[in-house]
Motif scaffolding. Structure first.
Motif, PDB file in Angstrom:
ATOM      1  N   MET A 157       0.852  -1.180   0.000  1.00 22.28           N
ATOM      2  CA  MET A 157       0.000   0.000   0.000  1.00 22.28           C
ATOM      3  C   MET A 157       0.892   1.235   0.000  1.00 22.28           C
ATOM      4  O   MET A 157       1.450   1.616   1.021  1.00 22.28           O
ATOM      5  N   ALA A 158       1.042   1.844  -1.156  1.00 20.63           N
ATOM      6  CA  ALA A 158       1.948   2.969  -1.369  1.00 20.63           C
ATOM      7  C   ALA A 158       1.193   4.305  -1.261  1.00 20.63           C
ATOM      8  O   ALA A 158      -0.036   4.319  -1.192  1.00 20.63           O
ATOM      9  N   PRO A 159       1.912   5.427  -1.291  1.00 24.44           N
ATOM     10  CA  PRO A 159       1.258   6.737  -1.183  1.00 24.44           C
ATOM     11  C   PRO A 159       0.189   6.963  -2.242  1.00 24.44           C
ATOM     12  O   PRO A 159      -0.870   7.515  -1.954  1.00 24.44           O
ATOM     13  N   ASP A 160       0.464   6.555  -3.494  1.00 22.37           N
ATOM     14  CA  ASP A 160      -0.526   6.786  -4.535  1.00 22.37           C
ATOM     15  C   ASP A 160      -1.796   5.973  -4.299  1.00 22.37           C
ATOM     16  O   ASP A 160      -2.906   6.443  -4.542  1.00 22.37           O
ATOM     17  N   ASP A 161      -1.664   4.745  -3.786  1.00 26.12           N
ATOM     18  CA  ASP A 161      -2.827   3.926  -3.457  1.00 26.12           C
ATOM     19  C   ASP A 161      -3.650   4.579  -2.347  1.00 26.12           C
ATOM     20  O   ASP A 161      -4.872   4.648  -2.420  1.00 26.12           O
ATOM     21  N   LYS A 162      -2.973   5.051  -1.316  1.00 29.35           N
ATOM     22  CA  LYS A 162      -3.672   5.653  -0.187  1.00 29.35           C
ATOM     23  C   LYS A 162      -4.360   6.963  -0.602  1.00 29.35           C
ATOM     24  O   LYS A 162      -5.475   7.240  -0.172  1.00 29.35           O
ATOM     25  N   PHE A 163      -3.709   7.755  -1.443  1.00 29.41           N
ATOM     26  CA  PHE A 163      -4.320   8.995  -1.918  1.00 29.41           C
ATOM     27  C   PHE A 163      -5.565   8.682  -2.749  1.00 29.41           C
ATOM     28  O   PHE A 163      -6.626   9.281  -2.547  1.00 29.41           O
ATOM     29  N   LEU A 164      -5.449   7.741  -3.670  1.00 29.25           N
ATOM     30  CA  LEU A 164      -6.597   7.351  -4.492  1.00 29.25           C
ATOM     31  C   LEU A 164      -7.731   6.839  -3.611  1.00 29.25           C
ATOM     32  O   LEU A 164      -8.898   7.188  -3.816  1.00 29.25           O
ATOM     33  N   ARG A 165      -7.397   6.022  -2.639  1.00 31.14           N
ATOM     34  CA  ARG A 165      -8.433   5.509  -1.739  1.00 31.14           C
ATOM     35  C   ARG A 165      -9.146   6.653  -1.025  1.00 31.14           C
ATOM     36  O   ARG A 165     -10.373   6.649  -0.890  1.00 31.14           O
ATOM     37  N   ARG A 166      -8.390   7.650  -0.562  1.00 37.94           N
ATOM     38  CA  ARG A 166      -9.008   8.812   0.098  1.00 37.94           C
ATOM     39  C   ARG A 166      -9.985   9.514  -0.834  1.00 37.94           C
ATOM     40  O   ARG A 166     -11.080   9.903  -0.424  1.00 37.94           O
ATOM     41  N   LEU A 167      -9.580   9.698  -2.085  1.00 38.10           N
ATOM     42  CA  LEU A 167     -10.467  10.364  -3.042  1.00 38.10           C
ATOM     43  C   LEU A 167     -11.721   9.540  -3.298  1.00 38.10           C
ATOM     44  O   LEU A 167     -12.832  10.079  -3.371  1.00 38.10           O
ATOM     45  N   LEU A 168     -11.560   8.232  -3.450  1.00 40.85           N
ATOM     46  CA  LEU A 168     -12.714   7.364  -3.693  1.00 40.85           C
ATOM     47  C   LEU A 168     -13.650   7.326  -2.484  1.00 40.85           C
ATOM     48  O   LEU A 168     -14.874   7.346  -2.642  1.00 40.85           O
ATOM     49  N   GLU A 169     -13.072   7.263  -1.293  1.00 41.77           N
ATOM     50  CA  GLU A 169     -13.908   7.273  -0.089  1.00 41.77           C
ATOM     51  C   GLU A 169     -14.710   8.565   0.023  1.00 41.77           C
ATOM     52  O   GLU A 169     -15.847   8.554   0.494  1.00 41.77           O
ATOM     53  N   ALA A 170     -14.126   9.670  -0.435  1.00 43.84           N
ATOM     54  CA  ALA A 170     -14.816  10.964  -0.417  1.00 43.84           C
ATOM     55  C   ALA A 170     -15.737  11.127  -1.627  1.00 43.84           C
ATOM     56  O   ALA A 170     -16.382  12.166  -1.772  1.00 43.84           O
ATOM     57  N   ARG A 171     -15.788  10.120  -2.472  1.00 39.34           N
ATOM     58  CA  ARG A 171     -16.623  10.114  -3.682  1.00 39.34           C
ATOM     59  C   ARG A 171     -16.299  11.270  -4.628  1.00 39.34           C
ATOM     60  O   ARG A 171     -17.176  11.873  -5.242  1.00 39.34           O
ATOM     61  N   VAL A 172     -15.006  11.584  -4.724  1.00 39.87           N
ATOM     62  CA  VAL A 172     -14.547  12.619  -5.652  1.00 39.87           C
ATOM     63  C   VAL A 172     -14.598  12.051  -7.066  1.00 39.87           C
ATOM     64  O   VAL A 172     -14.035  10.990  -7.324  1.00 39.87           O
ATOM     65  N   PRO A 173     -15.285  12.717  -7.993  1.00 41.93           N
ATOM     66  CA  PRO A 173     -15.286  12.238  -9.383  1.00 41.93           C
ATOM     67  C   PRO A 173     -13.882  12.324  -9.980  1.00 41.93           C
ATOM     68  O   PRO A 173     -13.189  13.323  -9.812  1.00 41.93           O
ATOM     69  N   ILE A 174     -13.473  11.257 -10.663  1.00 42.23           N
ATOM     70  CA  ILE A 174     -12.132  11.149 -11.248  1.00 42.23           C
ATOM     71  C   ILE A 174     -12.276  10.667 -12.685  1.00 42.23           C
ATOM     72  O   ILE A 174     -13.090   9.793 -12.959  1.00 42.23           O
ATOM     73  N   ALA A 175     -11.467  11.224 -13.581  1.00 41.00           N
ATOM     74  CA  ALA A 175     -11.483  10.749 -14.968  1.00 41.00           C
ATOM     75  C   ALA A 175     -10.084  10.833 -15.555  1.00 41.00           C
ATOM     76  O   ALA A 175      -9.269  11.654 -15.134  1.00 41.00           O
ATOM     77  N   GLY A 176      -9.830   9.972 -16.521  1.00 38.67           N
ATOM     78  CA  GLY A 176      -8.545   9.954 -17.213  1.00 38.67           C
ATOM     79  C   GLY A 176      -8.667  10.539 -18.611  1.00 38.67           C
ATOM     80  O   GLY A 176      -9.702  10.400 -19.255  1.00 38.67           O
ATOM     81  N   THR A 177      -7.591  11.153 -19.060  1.00 39.97           N
ATOM     82  CA  THR A 177      -7.591  11.782 -20.382  1.00 39.97           C
ATOM     83  C   THR A 177      -7.583  10.763 -21.514  1.00 39.97           C
ATOM     84  O   THR A 177      -7.979  11.073 -22.624  1.00 39.97           O
ATOM     85  N   GLY A 178      -7.084   9.568 -21.234  1.00 40.32           N
ATOM     86  CA  GLY A 178      -6.949   8.560 -22.287  1.00 40.32           C
ATOM     87  C   GLY A 178      -5.671   8.720 -23.092  1.00 40.32           C
ATOM     88  O   GLY A 178      -5.455   7.998 -24.058  1.00 40.32           O
ATOM     89  N   GLU A 179      -4.810   9.644 -22.684  1.00 40.58           N
ATOM     90  CA  GLU A 179      -3.560   9.895 -23.399  1.00 40.58           C
ATOM     91  C   GLU A 179      -2.359   9.463 -22.554  1.00 40.58           C
ATOM     92  O   GLU A 179      -2.254   9.858 -21.397  1.00 40.58           O
TER      93      GLU A 179
END
Length: 191
Positions: A157-179
């Motif tokens: 469980m690295a920093p990027d995993d924990k940050f992403l988990r925090r955003l998902l738990e807060a239900r922050v909408p996230i999207a990727g550019t596809g590039e």
């Protein structure tokens, strides 16, 4: 006492986007390709989202494409092949290329496991910290963690995993550019 493990040296670049200050977050072993920041800012404006990310090109330290049919962050060769195959089947890794399509499953779905611990039935949660463009207020509110439990290294469980988990738990909408605008060089602190 919690230990601090796996911290990556961060290089942050502030991007002024009018009244919406944002930060590019990337570790020192990744490079942003020409136009990456521009495409991330344009995508954030087009979608109205506070958290967007790009895809990655995975490269050897000499800059040549990583084309091995193994997930490079899993040390056991058989497990690395299994994770790679699973990621190809689920559209995360584009088979036969060095393109890794970071993504977060919409909404909060348990369990949350790192990509190196991924199981066939798990939802996909993988956005590397160097691919983000995040509104500064959001990054300040949810931030990259600074403390880790003794169990975190055992489940990778690295920093990027924990940050992403925090955003998902807060239900922050996230999207990727596809590039695939981030050039990610293997052999850094995470390998």
């Amino acid at each position: 006492m919690p230990s601090i493990v796996g911290a990556k040296a961060l290089v942050t670049t502030s991007c002024s986007t009018g009244r919406s200050p944002r930060q590019l977050v990337r570790p020192a072993y990744a490079a942003i390709s020409r136009g990456a920041a521009t495409s991330l800012v344009a995508y954030a404006h087009a979608t109205g989202l506070d958290a967007v990310h790009s895809y990655r090109q995975i490269l050897w330290p000499d800059g040549s494409p990583y084309l091995e049919p193994r997930y490079p962050w899993v040390h056991d060769p058989r497990d690395a092949e299994s994770v790679y195959t699973l990621m190809c089947e689920r559209g995360i890794w584009k088979s036969g290329t060095n393109i890794l399509r970071d993504r977060a499953a919409p909404g909060w779905v348990a369990p949350f496991r790192s990509s190196t611990e991924l199981r066939a039935s798990d939802p996909l949660f993988m956005v590397d910290q160097n691919t983000w463009l995040v509104r500064r207020a959001l990054a300040t509110e949810h931030g990259f963690p600074e403390r880790y439990s003794e169990d975190d290294p055992m489940v990778d469980m690295a920093p990027d995993d924990k940050f992403l988990r925090r955003l998902l738990e807060a239900r922050v909408p996230i999207a990727g550019t596809g590039e695939p605008t981030i050039r990610y060089y293997l052999g850094g602190i995470s390998n």
